[in-house]
Write a protein that holds these residues in place. Structure first.
Motif, mmCIF file in Angstrom:
data_model
loop_
_atom_site.group_PDB
_atom_site.id
_atom_site.type_symbol
_atom_site.label_atom_id
_atom_site.label_comp_id
_atom_site.label_asym_id
_atom_site.label_seq_id
_atom_site.Cartn_x
_atom_site.Cartn_y
_atom_site.Cartn_z
ATOM 1 N N VAL A 113 0.841 -1.210 0.000
ATOM 2 C CA VAL A 113 0.000 0.000 0.000
ATOM 3 C C VAL A 113 0.870 1.251 0.000
ATOM 4 O O VAL A 113 1.977 1.268 0.537
ATOM 5 C CB VAL A 113 -0.930 0.099 1.236
ATOM 6 N N THR A 114 0.337 2.287 -0.601
ATOM 7 C CA THR A 114 1.006 3.573 -0.493
ATOM 8 C C THR A 114 0.183 4.409 0.474
ATOM 9 O O THR A 114 -0.981 4.743 0.201
ATOM 10 C CB THR A 114 1.062 4.269 -1.866
ATOM 11 N N LEU A 115 0.781 4.681 1.609
ATOM 12 C CA LEU A 115 0.054 5.420 2.636
ATOM 13 C C LEU A 115 0.445 6.890 2.588
ATOM 14 O O LEU A 115 1.570 7.240 2.195
ATOM 15 C CB LEU A 115 0.377 4.849 4.020
ATOM 16 N N SER A 116 -0.483 7.696 2.973
ATOM 17 C CA SER A 116 -0.162 9.130 3.132
ATOM 18 C C SER A 116 0.875 9.269 4.236
ATOM 19 O O SER A 116 1.034 8.367 5.076
ATOM 20 C CB SER A 116 -1.425 9.899 3.500
ATOM 21 N N THR A 117 1.587 10.370 4.254
ATOM 22 C CA THR A 117 2.607 10.588 5.295
ATOM 23 C C THR A 117 1.993 10.435 6.678
ATOM 24 O O THR A 117 2.584 9.846 7.585
ATOM 25 C CB THR A 117 3.213 12.007 5.154
ATOM 26 N N GLU A 118 0.793 10.939 6.766
ATOM 27 C CA GLU A 118 0.122 10.896 8.068
ATOM 28 C C GLU A 118 -0.199 9.458 8.483
ATOM 29 O O GLU A 118 0.070 9.051 9.625
ATOM 30 C CB GLU A 118 -1.164 11.707 7.995
ATOM 31 N N ASP A 119 -0.759 8.708 7.544
ATOM 32 C CA ASP A 119 -1.082 7.303 7.839
ATOM 33 C C ASP A 119 0.180 6.496 8.139
ATOM 34 O O ASP A 119 0.181 5.597 8.976
ATOM 35 C CB ASP A 119 -1.826 6.673 6.652
ATOM 36 N N LYS B 242 2.879 7.576 9.509
ATOM 37 C CA LYS B 242 3.320 7.910 10.870
ATOM 38 C C LYS B 242 2.412 7.212 11.887
ATOM 39 O O LYS B 242 2.877 6.622 12.866
ATOM 40 C CB LYS B 242 3.239 9.429 11.046
ATOM 41 N N LYS B 243 1.130 7.242 11.589
ATOM 42 C CA LYS B 243 0.135 6.601 12.458
ATOM 43 C C LYS B 243 0.436 5.091 12.550
ATOM 44 O O LYS B 243 0.441 4.511 13.638
ATOM 45 C CB LYS B 243 -1.252 6.826 11.851
ATOM 46 N N ALA B 244 0.712 4.509 11.388
ATOM 47 C CA ALA B 244 1.016 3.078 11.337
ATOM 48 C C ALA B 244 2.260 2.770 12.171
ATOM 49 O O ALA B 244 2.305 1.785 12.914
ATOM 50 C CB ALA B 244 1.219 2.632 9.894
ATOM 51 N N TYR B 245 3.248 3.640 12.062
ATOM 52 C CA TYR B 245 4.478 3.392 12.800
ATOM 53 C C TYR B 245 4.216 3.354 14.305
ATOM 54 O O TYR B 245 4.640 2.416 14.997
ATOM 55 C CB TYR B 245 5.539 4.455 12.479
ATOM 56 N N TYR B 246 3.519 4.355 14.805
ATOM 57 C CA TYR B 246 3.283 4.392 16.254
ATOM 58 C C TYR B 246 2.399 3.240 16.703
ATOM 59 O O TYR B 246 2.575 2.686 17.790
ATOM 60 C CB TYR B 246 2.699 5.753 16.674
ATOM 61 N N GLN B 247 1.490 2.888 15.830
ATOM 62 C CA GLN B 247 0.636 1.742 16.170
ATOM 63 C C GLN B 247 1.485 0.472 16.309
ATOM 64 O O GLN B 247 1.307 -0.313 17.234
ATOM 65 C CB GLN B 247 -0.430 1.555 15.091
ATOM 66 N N ASN C 223 13.748 -4.806 10.765
ATOM 67 C CA ASN C 223 12.802 -4.748 9.639
ATOM 68 C C ASN C 223 11.877 -3.541 9.754
ATOM 69 O O ASN C 223 11.658 -2.809 8.788
ATOM 70 C CB ASN C 223 11.945 -6.017 9.585
ATOM 71 N N VAL C 224 11.326 -3.352 10.955
ATOM 72 C CA VAL C 224 10.352 -2.282 11.156
ATOM 73 C C VAL C 224 11.035 -0.919 11.005
ATOM 74 O O VAL C 224 10.547 -0.031 10.291
ATOM 75 C CB VAL C 224 9.675 -2.423 12.538
ATOM 76 N N SER C 225 12.185 -0.747 11.643
ATOM 77 C CA SER C 225 12.913 0.530 11.557
ATOM 78 C C SER C 225 13.234 0.888 10.122
ATOM 79 O O SER C 225 12.956 2.004 9.669
ATOM 80 C CB SER C 225 14.236 0.456 12.321
ATOM 81 N N GLN C 226 13.810 -0.091 9.440
ATOM 82 C CA GLN C 226 14.219 0.184 8.057
ATOM 83 C C GLN C 226 13.023 0.537 7.184
ATOM 84 O O GLN C 226 13.086 1.472 6.387
ATOM 85 C CB GLN C 226 14.979 -1.013 7.480
ATOM 86 N N PHE C 227 11.931 -0.189 7.367
ATOM 87 C CA PHE C 227 10.757 0.077 6.528
ATOM 88 C C PHE C 227 10.256 1.507 6.738
ATOM 89 O O PHE C 227 9.979 2.226 5.778
ATOM 90 C CB PHE C 227 9.649 -0.933 6.824
ATOM 91 N N PHE C 228 10.160 1.913 8.014
ATOM 92 C CA PHE C 228 9.584 3.235 8.268
ATOM 93 C C PHE C 228 10.577 4.357 8.033
ATOM 94 O O PHE C 228 10.202 5.463 7.635
ATOM 95 C CB PHE C 228 8.967 3.286 9.669
ATOM 96 N N GLN C 229 11.845 4.082 8.237
ATOM 97 C CA GLN C 229 12.838 5.112 7.923
ATOM 98 C C GLN C 229 12.878 5.359 6.417
ATOM 99 O O GLN C 229 12.884 6.501 5.967
ATOM 100 C CB GLN C 229 14.217 4.695 8.460
ATOM 101 N N LYS C 230 12.859 4.288 5.656
ATOM 102 C CA LYS C 230 12.810 4.437 4.198
ATOM 103 C C LYS C 230 11.498 5.073 3.769
ATOM 104 O O LYS C 230 11.433 5.787 2.760
ATOM 105 C CB LYS C 230 12.963 3.073 3.509
ATOM 106 N N GLY C 231 10.444 4.770 4.537
ATOM 107 C CA GLY C 231 9.116 5.296 4.181
ATOM 108 C C GLY C 231 8.938 6.752 4.590
ATOM 109 O O GLY C 231 7.831 7.280 4.488
#
Ligand code: ADP
Ligand code: MN
Length: 516
Positions: free
Chosen positions: A374-380, A382-387, A444-452
């Protein structure tokens, strides 16, 4: 019988004095050479034995010789066929005895019995021997005596002068071998060798016989495989039956099709039906995860299960098929723990053997997309990351679990939030490699969200500490991992010394809290 007393053949087994006086082996040596069947089979040894035997027999042969036919030449060639036949017969009898035991076992007291007659190996020319139930060496019947003494008499030849035909005669031997092919297993096509007057050399016959045996074994194995494997895309008959029963009982309305075929599982979509019990509600749409019963992929997952103390005792005793079921069971337990902690994840509906039915994440047969798709908005984003950060902490603290395969591939985006799936390999943090698995998840999680593009995303080490509550201070990956492994080792030592694990790792990097 493990060994064959080759030289012992003559004295006890001989038919009597009349025979002995004429036979080249008439006054046998009393020395008995015992050795294993396998050894005797070796050509070298057979030659040596033959020589020894002949040397022992030769003087007597000369003494007992009455006719003009017994010469050194005859003796020279007489014993190797005999030896081969002896060994073959011994081998065949052992095989048949085993067959009889199996036949007996299968039939038991049953009124209807199955005969293994067709599988017997005993040669046509000794099949009328009456000592089936008796050790042949203990009878007075000569097991080596051919049934048709005119074709292969004891002295090893027929005819006179240049018309002499020995029992080594290629034609006689070849025909006999062709006839013996009839003794191969029924499904082994030998053709009409007798009708064609086919003559098989001993070498060819033995090669064919070996082939027939290994074919028999192979076809048994193939049969087994076909029955138990899950085909790449479809499912094996047993699984199909399980699925059929689920639909038949009304629990599922229909199984619509396949959502995913992974290395380790096949996932189907189904519409839910009615629960057989009142207290349970079947979700309108279900996902059916069929764990593949082809074992290859699971082998490298041993480490997740073997060391998980919840399954430890059972693991060692189980066959691979049962181990596959345990993966399904494990996924069910882990999902239930997560459900209880309120983590968004599929809800378990039922588990039958290696088939796990859970609620479907998605709608109208369309599964929710994986986070990687999925391509999420920047906001989503960020929301996904904290979740996810929050879910990882819950998973660790409330469920006492580490996902161990956490990545954008195993997180679905549905209803504006992240759902965790695929938890069959999840382990408790005190699993001998639990912290290493957690560190990998964090990476995995860090890299995904940092790249994202999530600027707030912690790096993998910070995330690890945030999830585990540990305070590993190493500022580079190598040292960090070394500390993780040191902690795991400390835990293992504790298990060794105290017979149980730490209840938890300490929250400040100091010696862990022991559960005592
Ligand atoms: P595997 O071990 O094969 O990766 P997963 O549990 O990850 O098995 O399932 C494979 C795929 O099937 C997932 O990536 C997802 O697309 C789909 N899937 C699995 N479970 C569900 C579910 N409950 N709802 C919707 N889709 C699912
Ligand atoms: Mn997966």
């Amino acid at each position: 019988m493990d060994s064959v007393g080759v030289a012992a053949a003559a004295p006890d087994a001989g038919p009597g004095p009349a025979w002995q006086s004429k036979c080249p082996w008439g006054a046998p040596s009393t020395t008995s050479i015992s050795c294993s069947l396998a050894d005797v089979m070796s050509e070298q040894l057979a030659k040596e034995l033959q020589l020894e035997e002949e040397n022992a027999a030769f003087p007597e042969v000369v003494a007992a010789a009455e006719g003009p036919f017994i010469t050194g030449e005859n003796v020279d060639t007489s014993s190797d066929l005999m030896l081969a036949q002896m060994l073959q017969m011994e081998f065949d009898r052992e095989y048949d005895a085993q067959l009889r035991r199996e036949e007996k076992k299968i039939n038991g007291d049953s009124k209807v019995s199955i005969s293994f007659e067709n599988y017997r190996k005993v040669h046509p020319y000794d099949s009328d021997s009456s000592e089936d139930e008796v050790d042949w060496q203990d009878t007075r019947h000569d097991p080596y005596r051919a049934d048709k003494p005119t074709t292969t008499p004891r002295r090893g030849f027929i005819g006179k002068g240049k018309d002499i035909t020995t029992k080594h005669d290629e034609v006689v031997c070849g025909r006999k071998n062709t006839a013996r092919m009839e003794n191969f297993a029924p499904e082994f096509q030998v053709g009409d060798g007798i009708g064609m007057d086919l003559k098989l050399s001993n070498q060819v016959f033995n090669a064919l016989k070996q082939h027939a045996y290994s074919e028999e074994r192979r076809s048994a194995r193939l049969h087994e495989k076909k029955e138990h494997s899950t085909a790449e895309k479809a499912v094996d008959p047993k699984t199909r039956l399980l699925l059929y029963k689920m639909v038949n009982s009304g629990m599922l309305e229909t199984i619509t099709g396949c959502i995913s075929t992974g290395k380790e599982s096949v996932v189907f979509h189904a519409y839910g039906g009615n629960s057989p019990t009142e207290d349970k509600v079947i979700p309108p749409e279900c996902a059916i995860k069929v764990f593949k019963t082809t074992l290859n992929e699971f082998k490298n997952r041993d480490k997740y299960m073997k060391d998980d103390y919840r399954f430890k005792d059972r693991f060692s005793k189980l066959n691979p098929r049962k181990i596959i079921r345990m993966w399904a069971e494990k996924e069910m337990h882990n999902l239930t723990r997560m459900q209880n902690a309120g983590i968004p994840c599929p809800q378990v509906v039922t588990l039958k053997k290696h088939v796990l039915v859970m609620s479907f994440i998605g709608q109208d047969q369309v599964p929710a997309p994986k986070l990687k798709d999925v391509t999420l908005s920047t906001e989503d984003m960020k929301k996904a990351y904290y979740q996810i950060l929050n879910m990882m902490q819950q998973l660790y603290k409330e469920c006492n679990l580490v996902h161990a395969d956490l990545s954008e591939y195993n997180m679905l985006w549905h209803d504006g939030k992240v759902w965790l799936i695929d938890v069959s390999q999840s382990v408790e943090p005190t699993h001998p490699h639990g912290l290493e698995f957690l560190f990998r998840d964090c990476r995995n999680v860090s890299q995904f969200f940092q790249k994202g593009g999530v600027a707030e995303a912690l790096n993998e080490r910070e995330l690890f500490n945030a999830v585990s509550g540990l305070n590993i201070t190493a500022d580079n990956e190598v040292d960090f991992q070394a500390e993780i492994e040191a902690l795991e080792k400390m835990n293992e030592d504790h298990v060794q010394n105290h017979g149980k694990k730490l209840s938890t790792f300490s929250s400040d990097g100091d010696p862990p809290i022991f559960d005592e």
